[in-house]
Motif scaffolding. Structure first.
Motif, PDB file in Angstrom:
ATOM      1  N   PRO A  33      -0.123  -7.435   3.564  1.00 54.71           N
ATOM      2  CA  PRO A  33       1.184  -6.529   3.439  1.00 54.71           C
ATOM      3  C   PRO A  33       1.017  -5.238   2.796  1.00 54.71           C
ATOM      4  O   PRO A  33       1.670  -4.168   3.203  1.00 54.71           O
ATOM      5  N   LYS A  34       0.279  -5.209   1.603  1.00 53.57           N
ATOM      6  CA  LYS A  34       0.064  -3.925   1.020  1.00 53.57           C
ATOM      7  C   LYS A  34      -0.566  -2.848   1.891  1.00 53.57           C
ATOM      8  O   LYS A  34      -0.404  -1.850   1.927  1.00 53.57           O
ATOM      9  N   GLU A  35      -1.636  -3.432   2.786  1.00 54.28           N
ATOM     10  CA  GLU A  35      -2.408  -2.478   3.597  1.00 54.28           C
ATOM     11  C   GLU A  35      -1.380  -1.783   4.538  1.00 54.28           C
ATOM     12  O   GLU A  35      -1.326  -0.723   4.676  1.00 54.28           O
ATOM     13  N   LYS A  36      -0.330  -2.543   5.240  1.00 56.40           N
ATOM     14  CA  LYS A  36       0.525  -2.176   6.069  1.00 56.40           C
ATOM     15  C   LYS A  36       1.631  -1.007   5.359  1.00 56.40           C
ATOM     16  O   LYS A  36       2.024   0.031   5.910  1.00 56.40           O
ATOM     17  N   GLU A  37       1.778  -1.458   4.039  1.00 55.77           N
ATOM     18  CA  GLU A  37       2.651  -0.433   3.127  1.00 55.77           C
ATOM     19  C   GLU A  37       1.947   0.809   3.087  1.00 55.77           C
ATOM     20  O   GLU A  37       2.507   1.921   3.184  1.00 55.77           O
ATOM     21  N   VAL A  38       0.533   0.848   2.677  1.00 55.03           N
ATOM     22  CA  VAL A  38      -0.094   1.752   2.409  1.00 55.03           C
ATOM     23  C   VAL A  38       0.021   2.716   3.743  1.00 55.03           C
ATOM     24  O   VAL A  38      -0.179   3.908   3.802  1.00 55.03           O
ATOM     25  N   LEU A  39      -0.349   2.234   4.822  1.00 51.36           N
ATOM     26  CA  LEU A  39      -0.590   2.762   6.237  1.00 51.36           C
ATOM     27  C   LEU A  39       0.666   3.461   6.417  1.00 51.36           C
ATOM     28  O   LEU A  39       0.791   4.595   7.052  1.00 51.36           O
ATOM     29  N   LEU A  55       4.537   2.918  -4.886  1.00 53.42           N
ATOM     30  CA  LEU A  55       4.064   1.765  -5.138  1.00 53.42           C
ATOM     31  C   LEU A  55       3.938   1.016  -6.404  1.00 53.42           C
ATOM     32  O   LEU A  55       3.657  -0.003  -6.752  1.00 53.42           O
ATOM     33  N   LYS A  56       4.070   2.126  -7.475  1.00 52.43           N
ATOM     34  CA  LYS A  56       3.827   1.887  -8.876  1.00 52.43           C
ATOM     35  C   LYS A  56       2.394   0.981  -9.121  1.00 52.43           C
ATOM     36  O   LYS A  56       2.290   0.237  -9.638  1.00 52.43           O
ATOM     37  N   CYS A  57       1.398   1.799  -8.542  1.00 49.85           N
ATOM     38  CA  CYS A  57      -0.108   1.389  -8.750  1.00 49.85           C
ATOM     39  C   CYS A  57      -0.986   2.485  -9.125  1.00 49.85           C
ATOM     40  O   CYS A  57      -0.285   3.792  -9.227  1.00 49.85           O
ATOM     41  N   THR A  58      -2.243   2.471  -9.010  1.00 50.03           N
ATOM     42  CA  THR A  58      -3.009   3.450  -9.267  1.00 50.03           C
ATOM     43  C   THR A  58      -3.416   4.094  -8.213  1.00 50.03           C
ATOM     44  O   THR A  58      -3.413   3.549  -6.855  1.00 50.03           O
ATOM     45  N   GLU A  59      -3.765   5.370  -8.183  1.00 44.58           N
ATOM     46  CA  GLU A  59      -4.449   6.243  -7.042  1.00 44.58           C
ATOM     47  C   GLU A  59      -5.723   5.586  -6.409  1.00 44.58           C
ATOM     48  O   GLU A  59      -5.966   5.335  -5.313  1.00 44.58           O
ATOM     49  N   SER A  60      -6.471   4.882  -7.308  1.00 42.33           N
ATOM     50  CA  SER A  60      -7.928   4.235  -6.968  1.00 42.33           C
ATOM     51  C   SER A  60      -7.338   2.975  -6.272  1.00 42.33           C
ATOM     52  O   SER A  60      -7.973   2.615  -5.391  1.00 42.33           O
ATOM     53  N   GLY A  61      -6.435   2.527  -6.591  1.00 43.85           N
ATOM     54  CA  GLY A  61      -5.736   1.224  -6.036  1.00 43.85           C
ATOM     55  C   GLY A  61      -5.171   1.550  -4.590  1.00 43.85           C
ATOM     56  O   GLY A  61      -5.892   0.779  -3.445  1.00 43.85           O
ATOM     57  N   ASN A  63      -6.534   4.185  -2.746  1.00 43.49           N
ATOM     58  CA  ASN A  63      -7.543   4.422  -2.132  1.00 43.49           C
ATOM     59  C   ASN A  63      -8.771   3.145  -1.894  1.00 43.49           C
ATOM     60  O   ASN A  63      -9.451   3.146  -0.594  1.00 43.49           O
ATOM     61  N   PHE A  64      -8.648   2.199  -2.691  1.00 39.54           N
ATOM     62  CA  PHE A  64      -9.125   0.848  -2.132  1.00 39.54           C
ATOM     63  C   PHE A  64      -8.630   0.302  -0.888  1.00 39.54           C
ATOM     64  O   PHE A  64      -9.293  -0.324  -0.180  1.00 39.54           O
ATOM     65  N   HIS A  65      -7.092   0.322  -0.590  1.00 48.42           N
ATOM     66  CA  HIS A  65      -6.647  -0.388   0.157  1.00 48.42           C
ATOM     67  C   HIS A  65      -7.104   0.509   1.556  1.00 48.42           C
ATOM     68  O   HIS A  65      -7.325   0.142   2.331  1.00 48.42           O
ATOM     69  N   PHE A  66      -7.079   1.928   1.358  1.00 51.91           N
ATOM     70  CA  PHE A  66      -7.448   2.571   2.559  1.00 51.91           C
ATOM     71  C   PHE A  66      -8.701   2.389   2.944  1.00 51.91           C
ATOM     72  O   PHE A  66      -9.209   2.422   4.192  1.00 51.91           O
ATOM     73  N   GLY A  67      -9.680   2.192   2.023  1.00 50.97           N
ATOM     74  CA  GLY A  67     -11.170   1.781   2.132  1.00 50.97           C
ATOM     75  C   GLY A  67     -10.932   0.487   3.090  1.00 50.97           C
ATOM     76  O   GLY A  67     -11.665   0.321   4.112  1.00 50.97           O
ATOM     77  N   ASN A  68     -10.153  -0.425   2.601  1.00 52.13           N
ATOM     78  CA  ASN A  68     -10.267  -1.839   3.393  1.00 52.13           C
ATOM     79  C   ASN A  68      -9.795  -1.547   5.014  1.00 52.13           C
ATOM     80  O   ASN A  68     -10.053  -2.199   5.705  1.00 52.13           O
ATOM     81  N   ILE A  69      -8.781  -0.764   4.913  1.00 50.28           N
ATOM     82  CA  ILE A  69      -8.242  -0.432   6.318  1.00 50.28           C
ATOM     83  C   ILE A  69      -9.051   0.316   7.112  1.00 50.28           C
ATOM     84  O   ILE A  69      -9.265  -0.133   8.080  1.00 50.28           O
ATOM     85  N   ARG A  70      -9.809   1.363   6.469  1.00 51.53           N
ATOM     86  CA  ARG A  70     -10.797   1.978   7.334  1.00 51.53           C
ATOM     87  C   ARG A  70     -12.069   0.776   7.836  1.00 51.53           C
ATOM     88  O   ARG A  70     -12.457   1.031   9.037  1.00 51.53           O
ATOM     89  N   HIS A  71     -12.303   0.137   6.976  1.00 50.95           N
ATOM     90  CA  HIS A  71     -13.580  -0.842   7.358  1.00 50.95           C
ATOM     91  C   HIS A  71     -13.163  -1.875   8.663  1.00 50.95           C
ATOM     92  O   HIS A  71     -13.876  -2.068   9.416  1.00 50.95           O
ATOM     93  N   LYS A  72     -11.685  -2.353   8.440  1.00 54.20           N
ATOM     94  CA  LYS A  72     -11.207  -3.287   9.263  1.00 54.20           C
ATOM     95  C   LYS A  72     -11.064  -2.677  10.747  1.00 54.20           C
ATOM     96  O   LYS A  72     -11.186  -3.140  11.691  1.00 54.20           O
ATOM     97  N   PHE A  73     -10.712  -1.153  10.735  1.00 54.80           N
ATOM     98  CA  PHE A  73     -10.519  -0.529  11.948  1.00 54.80           C
ATOM     99  C   PHE A  73     -11.975   0.039  12.441  1.00 54.80           C
ATOM    100  O   PHE A  73     -11.978   0.487  13.605  1.00 54.80           O
ATOM    101  N   GLY A  74     -12.847   0.133  11.747  1.00 49.39           N
ATOM    102  CA  GLY A  74     -14.163   0.562  12.173  1.00 49.39           C
ATOM    103  C   GLY A  74     -14.241   2.087  12.232  1.00 49.39           C
ATOM    104  O   GLY A  74     -15.022   2.584  13.139  1.00 49.39           O
TER     105      GLY A  74
END
Length: 94
Positions: A33-39, A55-61, A63-74
């Motif tokens: 759900p967080k990855e969908k929200e970030v997207l 989202l009341k979180c850190t910028e690195s957080g 970027n972490f989610h975007f990194g996971n999204i990029r990995h999942k999408f290849g």
């Protein structure tokens, strides 16, 4: 008499198989759900810093989610991930 297959028809067959294989792997992508929200916020043109504020979180957080999204999408970039997510109907660009 046997007629030789044209070069383009062989390439077309390979491309079709690549697309089919791609579609199979794409259907297996599971986003949190967080990855969908970030997207979704990314599709609206928000930066990591802006998304972090929203989202009341850190910028690195973010970027972490975007990194996971990029990995999942290849893919290797946020823009490519957003394009793929849009093509799959996961997000609607603003």
């Amino acid at each position: 008499m046997h007629q030789p297959q044209s070069v383009t028809s062989g390439q077309s067959t390979r491309r079709t198989k690549q697309i089919q294989n791609s579609e199979i792997s794409v259907s297996a992508i599971k986003l949190t759900p967080k990855e969908k929200e970030v997207l979704a916020w990314g599709a609206m043109g928000k930066t990591s810093w802006e998304i972090a504020l929203i989202l009341k979180c850190t910028e690195s957080g973010v970027n972490f989610h975007f990194g996971n999204i990029r990995h999942k999408f290849g893919v290797s970039s946020r823009a490519s991930a957003l394009i793929k997510a849009t093509a799959l109907g996961l997000v609607t660009p603003y």
